[in-house]
Scaffold this motif. Structure first.
Motif, PDB file in Angstrom:
ATOM      1  N   GLN A  24       0.959  -1.250   0.110  1.00  0.00           N
ATOM      2  CA  GLN A  24      -0.135  -0.020  -0.120  1.00  0.00           C
ATOM      3  C   GLN A  24       0.836   1.073   0.052  1.00  0.00           C
ATOM      4  O   GLN A  24       2.017   1.500   0.593  1.00  0.00           O
ATOM      5  CB  GLN A  24      -0.800   0.152   1.150  1.00  0.00           C
ATOM      6  N   THR A  25       0.630   2.196  -0.787  1.00  0.00           N
ATOM      7  CA  THR A  25       1.517   3.528  -0.714  1.00  0.00           C
ATOM      8  C   THR A  25       0.503   4.711  -0.743  1.00  0.00           C
ATOM      9  O   THR A  25      -0.616   4.800  -1.417  1.00  0.00           O
ATOM     10  CB  THR A  25       2.382   3.332  -2.161  1.00  0.00           C
ATOM     11  N   GLU A  26       0.967   5.963  -0.434  1.00  0.00           N
ATOM     12  CA  GLU A  26       0.372   7.098  -0.229  1.00  0.00           C
ATOM     13  C   GLU A  26       1.260   8.127  -0.913  1.00  0.00           C
ATOM     14  O   GLU A  26       2.178   8.105  -0.753  1.00  0.00           O
ATOM     15  CB  GLU A  26      -0.190   7.283   0.919  1.00  0.00           C
ATOM     16  N   ASP A  27       0.361   9.157  -1.459  1.00  0.00           N
ATOM     17  CA  ASP A  27       1.235  10.324  -1.820  1.00  0.00           C
ATOM     18  C   ASP A  27       0.356  11.402  -1.993  1.00  0.00           C
ATOM     19  O   ASP A  27      -0.712  11.301  -2.322  1.00  0.00           O
ATOM     20  CB  ASP A  27       1.851   9.985  -3.453  1.00  0.00           C
ATOM     21  N   SER A  28       0.652  12.745  -1.322  1.00  0.00           N
ATOM     22  CA  SER A  28      -0.041  13.991  -1.508  1.00  0.00           C
ATOM     23  C   SER A  28       0.554  14.822  -2.465  1.00  0.00           C
ATOM     24  O   SER A  28       0.158  16.014  -2.189  1.00  0.00           O
ATOM     25  CB  SER A  28      -0.081  14.378   0.115  1.00  0.00           C
ATOM     26  N   VAL A  47      -7.335   1.826  -6.452  1.00  0.00           N
ATOM     27  CA  VAL A  47      -7.281   3.284  -5.745  1.00  0.00           C
ATOM     28  C   VAL A  47      -8.245   3.088  -4.512  1.00  0.00           C
ATOM     29  O   VAL A  47      -9.403   3.027  -4.744  1.00  0.00           O
ATOM     30  CB  VAL A  47      -7.763   4.312  -6.842  1.00  0.00           C
ATOM     31  N   LYS A  48      -7.579   3.175  -3.499  1.00  0.00           N
ATOM     32  CA  LYS A  48      -8.155   3.272  -2.107  1.00  0.00           C
ATOM     33  C   LYS A  48      -8.830   4.642  -1.819  1.00  0.00           C
ATOM     34  O   LYS A  48      -9.965   4.937  -1.368  1.00  0.00           O
ATOM     35  CB  LYS A  48      -7.394   2.713  -0.926  1.00  0.00           C
ATOM     36  N   LYS A  49      -8.055   5.753  -2.160  1.00  0.00           N
ATOM     37  CA  LYS A  49      -8.673   7.073  -1.817  1.00  0.00           C
ATOM     38  C   LYS A  49      -7.881   7.862  -3.068  1.00  0.00           C
ATOM     39  O   LYS A  49      -6.919   7.755  -3.574  1.00  0.00           O
ATOM     40  CB  LYS A  49      -8.287   7.346  -0.548  1.00  0.00           C
ATOM     41  N   GLY A  50      -8.920   8.835  -3.520  1.00  0.00           N
ATOM     42  CA  GLY A  50      -8.099   9.840  -4.281  1.00  0.00           C
ATOM     43  C   GLY A  50      -8.390   9.633  -5.626  1.00  0.00           C
ATOM     44  O   GLY A  50      -9.374   8.859  -6.138  1.00  0.00           O
ATOM     45  N   GLY A  51      -7.449   9.947  -6.639  1.00  0.00           N
ATOM     46  CA  GLY A  51      -7.451   9.748  -8.096  1.00  0.00           C
ATOM     47  C   GLY A  51      -6.125   9.376  -8.773  1.00  0.00           C
ATOM     48  O   GLY A  51      -5.144   9.847  -8.067  1.00  0.00           O
ATOM     49  N   TYR A  52      -6.128   8.805  -9.739  1.00  0.00           N
ATOM     50  CA  TYR A  52      -4.621   8.362 -10.394  1.00  0.00           C
ATOM     51  C   TYR A  52      -4.741   8.248 -11.995  1.00  0.00           C
ATOM     52  O   TYR A  52      -5.726   7.281 -12.197  1.00  0.00           O
ATOM     53  CB  TYR A  52      -4.093   6.973  -9.553  1.00  0.00           C
ATOM     54  N   ARG A  53      -3.854   8.899 -12.526  1.00  0.00           N
ATOM     55  CA  ARG A  53      -3.989   8.864 -13.868  1.00  0.00           C
ATOM     56  C   ARG A  53      -3.215   7.593 -14.342  1.00  0.00           C
ATOM     57  O   ARG A  53      -1.885   7.725 -14.057  1.00  0.00           O
ATOM     58  CB  ARG A  53      -3.686  10.192 -14.733  1.00  0.00           C
ATOM     59  N   VAL A  54      -3.359   7.014 -15.247  1.00  0.00           N
ATOM     60  CA  VAL A  54      -2.723   5.696 -16.096  1.00  0.00           C
ATOM     61  C   VAL A  54      -2.504   5.732 -17.417  1.00  0.00           C
ATOM     62  O   VAL A  54      -3.783   5.881 -17.987  1.00  0.00           O
ATOM     63  CB  VAL A  54      -3.247   4.346 -15.523  1.00  0.00           C
ATOM     64  N   LEU A  55      -1.546   5.771 -18.019  1.00  0.00           N
ATOM     65  CA  LEU A  55      -1.287   5.627 -19.284  1.00  0.00           C
ATOM     66  C   LEU A  55      -0.629   4.496 -19.598  1.00  0.00           C
ATOM     67  O   LEU A  55       0.512   4.062 -19.292  1.00  0.00           O
ATOM     68  CB  LEU A  55      -0.163   6.835 -19.982  1.00  0.00           C
ATOM     69  N   VAL A  56      -1.322   3.703 -20.505  1.00  0.00           N
ATOM     70  CA  VAL A  56      -0.793   2.264 -20.881  1.00  0.00           C
ATOM     71  C   VAL A  56      -0.755   2.136 -22.499  1.00  0.00           C
ATOM     72  O   VAL A  56      -2.042   2.221 -23.064  1.00  0.00           O
ATOM     73  CB  VAL A  56      -1.644   1.092 -20.272  1.00  0.00           C
ATOM     74  N   ASN A  57       0.314   1.605 -23.042  1.00  0.00           N
ATOM     75  CA  ASN A  57       0.278   1.408 -24.279  1.00  0.00           C
ATOM     76  C   ASN A  57      -0.345   2.749 -25.137  1.00  0.00           C
ATOM     77  O   ASN A  57      -1.010   2.333 -26.138  1.00  0.00           O
ATOM     78  CB  ASN A  57      -0.413   0.362 -24.775  1.00  0.00           C
ATOM     79  N   LEU A  89      -3.130   4.090  -2.626  1.00  0.00           N
ATOM     80  CA  LEU A  89      -3.370   2.829  -3.694  1.00  0.00           C
ATOM     81  C   LEU A  89      -2.985   1.671  -3.070  1.00  0.00           C
ATOM     82  O   LEU A  89      -1.963   1.642  -2.064  1.00  0.00           O
ATOM     83  CB  LEU A  89      -2.318   2.909  -4.700  1.00  0.00           C
ATOM     84  N   ILE A  90      -3.573   0.376  -3.566  1.00  0.00           N
ATOM     85  CA  ILE A  90      -3.023  -0.931  -3.069  1.00  0.00           C
ATOM     86  C   ILE A  90      -2.400  -1.486  -4.555  1.00  0.00           C
ATOM     87  O   ILE A  90      -3.259  -1.483  -5.346  1.00  0.00           O
ATOM     88  CB  ILE A  90      -3.897  -1.997  -2.568  1.00  0.00           C
ATOM     89  N   VAL A  91      -0.933  -1.917  -4.691  1.00  0.00           N
ATOM     90  CA  VAL A  91      -0.715  -2.578  -5.863  1.00  0.00           C
ATOM     91  C   VAL A  91      -0.117  -3.815  -5.407  1.00  0.00           C
ATOM     92  O   VAL A  91       0.437  -4.243  -4.647  1.00  0.00           O
ATOM     93  CB  VAL A  91       0.521  -1.796  -6.111  1.00  0.00           C
ATOM     94  N   LEU A  92      -0.687  -4.990  -6.354  1.00  0.00           N
ATOM     95  CA  LEU A  92      -0.287  -6.244  -6.758  1.00  0.00           C
ATOM     96  C   LEU A  92       0.411  -6.719  -7.644  1.00  0.00           C
ATOM     97  O   LEU A  92      -0.156  -6.256  -9.041  1.00  0.00           O
ATOM     98  CB  LEU A  92      -1.659  -6.962  -6.436  1.00  0.00           C
TER      99      LEU A  92
END
Length: 292
Positions: A24-28, A47-57, A89-92
């Motif tokens: 689990q990781t956090e960033d502000s 995404v456990k809290k907030g928002g996160y932009r992901v660019l893939v291919n 975030l929780i990342v697996l």
């Protein structure tokens, strides 16, 4: 946030011999950037809290609270935190070998085949992740990895398989021609990212990359921005700064030495770029990110 082109994620596996990690990781800090990278693992980001932009291919999507993305092995991806108060975030990450059991049937192999198709990631809404209890399942893996119970490696393997069972049932999709084209472009740039990882401290221009990928300058510029979300020069600068951050955090070298080792001969230019991407001067950043 640490950046890499090729991530040797197996060095970080918490259970020896089990190719999987969950954290689990956090960033502000708005705009925190993870440079375009790829690895041999499949990666699930929740995404456990907030928002996160992901660019893939070359494709881009903002994940909001409760949403998730499943990124396949070798998919080049970039992540950016939108300007929100805090992201959690929780990342697996896991090797696909964990899903292959002795005596696997043809039906099982066909069911898991989408994970080996690198054309497009799988996105999941909060309603979908709630329907399969994804948060609780991921927290269960975190608990197993942090504990000392016998059989925890076996437990984690089974829990990952169960998560993938439910997610793949939700997303057995066909890929469009556009998605397939994005993957073809991504593969064309693998040698470029590999070269940058090895030679980022040397004088490099976009023109130097053209023989590596066999493209004209104009075509290279367009496709690189489509894939990485920024120009080649900006990507290289961001990557160099991220490597300088890693050196400053993990070694005893000075700011000037870190700058030189990462390809910056002008200390003033290094300081200006560092402030732009990290939001602090190198000295301030070092003070806030280390205990020494």
């Amino acid at each position: 946030m640490e950046q890499a082109v090729y991530e040797n994620w197996l060095d970080k596996q918490p259970i020896p011999g089990l190719p999987a990690e969950c954290f689990q990781t956090e960033d502000s800090r708005p705009g925190v950037f993870a440079a375009s990278h790829w690895h041999s693992a499949a990666e699930l980001i929740f995404v456990k809290k907030g928002g996160y932009r992901v660019l893939v291919n070359g494709g881009s999507q903002v994940l909001e609270e409760g949403e998730a993305v499943l990124i396949h092995p070798r998919q080049i991806h970039t992540t950016i935190c939108p300007p929100l108060p805090q992201v959690s975030l929780i990342v697996l990450k896991f090797d696909l070998s964990l899903l292959h059991f002795t005596g696997e049937t043809t039906e099982e192999a066909f069911f898991l085949k989408p994970l080996e198709d690198p054309a497009s990631p799988h996105f999941f809404t909060s309603a979908q992740t709630n329907s399969v209890g994804l948060l609780a399942r991921l927290e269960g893996i975190l608990e197993e990895l942090a504990g000392r119970e016998k059989g925890r490696a076996f437990a984690v393997r089974l829990m990952i398989a169960e998560i993938l069972l439910h997610l793949l049932r939700l997303s057995q999709t066909r890929h469009t021609e556009a998605e397939a084209e994005n993957y073809r472009i991504a593969r064309q740039f693998y040698p470029v990212f590999d070269y940058l990882e090895k030679h980022f401290a040397e004088p490099i221009t976009a023109a130097d990359m053209l023989p590596i990928c066999g493209l004209s300058y104009s075509r290279f510029a367009v496709l690189f921005k489509q894939l990485a979300g920024c120009s080649f020069t900006e990507y290289l600068n961001r990557y160099r700064i991220s490597q300088a951050q890693q050196l400053l955090r993990d070694s005893e070298i000075s700011v000037a030495q870190a700058a030189e080792l990462c390809g910056f001969l002008d200390p003033c230019y290094f300081d200006r770029l560092f402030r732009r991407y990290a939001g602090l001067s190198p000295t301030q950043w070092l003070r806030s990110n280390t205990e020494r």
